[in-house]
Structure formats: C-alpha cells, structure tokens
Design an enzyme around this catalytic site. Structure first.
Site, PDB file in Angstrom:
ATOM      1  N   ARG A  51     -98.264  16.075  46.241  1.00  0.00           N
ATOM      2  CA  ARG A  51     -98.048  17.427  46.760  1.00  0.00           C
ATOM      3  C   ARG A  51     -97.835  18.478  45.679  1.00  0.00           C
ATOM      4  O   ARG A  51     -98.444  19.550  45.720  1.00  0.00           O
ATOM      5  CB  ARG A  51     -96.815  17.469  47.684  1.00  0.00           C
ATOM      6  N   THR A  52     -96.958  18.181  44.741  1.00  0.00           N
ATOM      7  CA  THR A  52     -96.613  19.225  43.770  1.00  0.00           C
ATOM      8  C   THR A  52     -97.845  19.589  42.943  1.00  0.00           C
ATOM      9  O   THR A  52     -98.203  20.762  42.808  1.00  0.00           O
ATOM     10  CB  THR A  52     -95.453  18.748  42.867  1.00  0.00           C
ATOM     11  N   LYS A  80    -100.900   8.152  22.221  1.00  0.00           N
ATOM     12  CA  LYS A  80    -101.035   7.817  20.791  1.00  0.00           C
ATOM     13  C   LYS A  80     -99.741   8.113  20.039  1.00  0.00           C
ATOM     14  O   LYS A  80     -99.694   8.038  18.821  1.00  0.00           O
ATOM     15  CB  LYS A  80    -102.167   8.635  20.161  1.00  0.00           C
ATOM     16  N   ARG A 101     -94.292  18.062  35.005  1.00  0.00           N
ATOM     17  CA  ARG A 101     -93.398  17.040  35.571  1.00  0.00           C
ATOM     18  C   ARG A 101     -93.205  15.958  34.518  1.00  0.00           C
ATOM     19  O   ARG A 101     -94.169  15.527  33.889  1.00  0.00           O
ATOM     20  CB  ARG A 101     -93.985  16.425  36.839  1.00  0.00           C
ATOM     21  N   HIS A 129     -85.812  20.054  40.806  1.00  0.00           N
ATOM     22  CA  HIS A 129     -87.185  20.247  41.295  1.00  0.00           C
ATOM     23  C   HIS A 129     -87.206  21.637  41.948  1.00  0.00           C
ATOM     24  O   HIS A 129     -87.294  21.766  43.161  1.00  0.00           O
ATOM     25  CB  HIS A 129     -87.519  19.144  42.300  1.00  0.00           C
TER      26      HIS A 129
HETATM   27  N1   CP Z   1     -92.329  16.545  47.072  1.00  0.00           N
HETATM   28  C1   CP Z   1     -92.915  16.063  45.957  1.00  0.00           C
HETATM   29  O1   CP Z   1     -92.486  16.326  44.831  1.00  0.00           O
HETATM   30  O2   CP Z   1     -94.008  15.281  46.202  1.00  0.00           O
HETATM   31  P1   CP Z   1     -94.944  14.675  45.082  1.00  0.00           P
HETATM   32  O3   CP Z   1     -94.148  13.672  44.308  1.00  0.00           O
HETATM   33  O4   CP Z   1     -96.105  14.063  45.816  1.00  0.00           O
HETATM   34  O5   CP Z   1     -95.362  15.821  44.188  1.00  0.00           O
END
Ligand code: CP
Length: 302
Positions: A51-52, A80, A101, A129
């Site tokens: 999603r993110t 590497k 991320r 998040h």
């Molecule tokens: N909600 C969320 O962070 O989903 P993903 O891990 O799929 O990005």
C-alpha cells in the site's frame, strides 16, 4: 511545510495536520491534476510494502510526476555494502523528494539530517509511520465527521506497531479516549503511556475487548508482526490473539468503523468485509489522496 522532511507525526503541528487533511479532501474531489509535471520523486523501500509504496506511486503518477527507486535493497548497491548516507546523497542528485521505508528505527531521521532534499518516512522499524497516520486521520474524519472526542480502540500489536504509535500521538490533538487492547507481551510501551499521562489524555488497557467494543467510534485492528519477533515461539503464542468477527459488530454504534492499516493476516475475519462498518479498503484508497497532499505541500506546489 515547504521543503520540510516528514519523519515523525510530531514534525507537524495540529494546524499543519488539518491543512493536509483539507488538501487531501480537495484531491479526493479532483485527483487528476498535472501538478507534478517535471518533478522526480524517489521511492526507496528497504522493507516490503504494497500500500505505502504503490499509493505513493499512484499519487505521483496521477499528478503527472515521475517516480524512480527500488522496492528491495537487494537490487541496489546497498547489497554491495553502500551506506545509507551514500545512498541518500546519490539519490538526492536524481530527485526532488525521497520517500523511504527502512527497518531500523531512527533511519529516516538520520536520512533527513544528511539529505539535501526532503525525506518522507514511509515507516522506520517499530518507530513511526506518519503518512499512514495522516491517511488514518483522514479516514476517521471522513467517517465520523470530526476528529474530536472519539472513543478509539487500538487492538493487537501495540508494542511494535508503528502505525498505532504515530496515530496515538496525532490523536492527542483531539481529546480522544483510548482503549488499548493487547496481550501482556504486546502492551503499549510505557513511554507512550507517559506521553498521554503528561497531556492528561484518558486511556484504558484491556486484554479482551468483546465487553467494551459497543462503545467504540473507531476500532483500529493491527497485525501481530512476525518480522518484529526475535523468538518465533513468542510470535506463535500471540499471533491469533484477537480475531474480529462479524457477529461481534452487531451491537456496535451505527457510525462505528473498523480500520486496519493492512496487510491483515487473521485478525479480521473475511465475514466482516461486507459489513458497512468495514472501512479498511477505502482507508487504503485514502492513502492516495493523502499522499498527494503530503508531496505537493512539501514541494511547495499547494
Ligand atoms: N499500511 C502499510 O504500511 O501497508 P504496506 O506495508 O503494504 O505498505
């Protein structure tokens, strides 16, 4: 907000949060605007995501921008031995903003300190998040018509769950009553409870929620995250501790909504999906509008 990194939800004031939500509402009404033409956004995912990553990509593509990056560190020169600093300094040469991320808590803050372009934290370990939080707030406001004075149930992995940590902090602007539902092993960490104590925000802790759910405005379910456990036996003990079933919703408030940042494993039974109180897939859609608002605000376009 212009050129400011978004690492923690605490980087934004209440007014800035509300401004992002207003902008997201504008994008929901009119998502096809070529505001990012000529801009390049980098998307660096050192951890898996559906999603993110894809909602950021969708947001950029719909606004006419270009997106570059990687979805696993193994395909980059990190494999590497390249450092995070060198990776960020290099990618900043190619882009106007970096979405990142990373599994290590604090990595996004570090990246923001070395980067000449803004960093947007798409999740750093069990820490924060913030873009998920903004879409969660947008979803709560859209379904409840307000953010103030709500009964918010946070259920599941409250120890390692970065989404609940960020959401809890953001909601403190709006006088909530929290109900933390978790097994002993996954309770809300003491530092977050102290944060609420200092602000005089009410919270209750439960190990079961069937007796209380009828008072909820929002039930925010979370996954027990296997990847955060060093001992697999500990994960096995708690992995199915809460499973929300359709029959449990029958006496809940008419306007109550079930949210989940997703992915789910077993914690929401599929028989909930067709209940009008299930909102988690629309919540994921709201990620596109919210991320449009975040990117255009930081780039100073909106
Ligand atoms: N909600 C969320 O962070 O989903 P993903 O891990 O799929 O990005």
């Amino acid at each position: 907000m212009k050129n400011k990194s978004l690492v923690s939800i605490q980087d934004y004031s209440k007014e800035e949060i509300l401004r992002i939500l207003d902008l997201a509402a504008e994008f929901e009404k009119n998502p096809h605007q070529r505001l990012l033409e000529g801009y390049v956004i980098a998307s660096l995912f050192f951890e898996p995501s559906t999603r993110t990553r894809l909602s950021f990509e969708s947001a950029v593509n719909r606004l006419g921008g270009r997106i570059i990056g990687f979805s696993e560190a193994g395909t980059s020169s990190v494999s590497k031995g390249e450092s995070l600093k060198d990776t960020i300094l290099t990618v900043a040469n190619y882009s106007d903003l970096i979405v990142m991320r990373h599994p290590i808590e604090g990595s996004a803050r570090y990246a923001s300190e070395v980067s000449p372009v803004p960093i947007v934290n798409a999740g750093d370990g069990a820490n924060q998040h913030p873009t998920q939080t903004l879409l969660d707030l947008y979803s709560i406001k859209s379904t409840q018509g307000k953010l103030e004075d709500l009964n918010i149930f946070l259920v599941g992995d409250l120890k390692y769950g970065r989404t609940v940590h960020s959401l809890m902090m953001a909601m403190t602007h709006f006088n909530p009553v929290f109900h933390f539902v978790a097994p002993e092993e996954l309770k809300m960490p003491v530092e977050y409870k102290s944060y609420l104590d200092n602000l005089g925000i009410q919270y209750y802790e439960h190990t079961d929620f069937t007796d209380y759910i009828d008072n909820a405005d929002i039930v925010y379910m979370t996954r027990v995250q296997r990847e955060r456990f060093s001992d697999p036996m500990e994960y096995e003990k708690v992995k199915n501790v809460y499973i929300l079933k359709n029959e449990m919703l029958k006496n809940t408030r008419e306007n109550m909504r079930v949210l989940h940042p997703l992915p789910r494993v077993n914690e929401i039974s599929e028989d909930v999906d067709n209940n009008p109180k299930a909102y988690y897939f629309t919540q994921a859609l709201n990620g596109v509008y919210t991320r449009m608002a975040i990117i255009t605000s930081i780039l100073g376009i909106k």
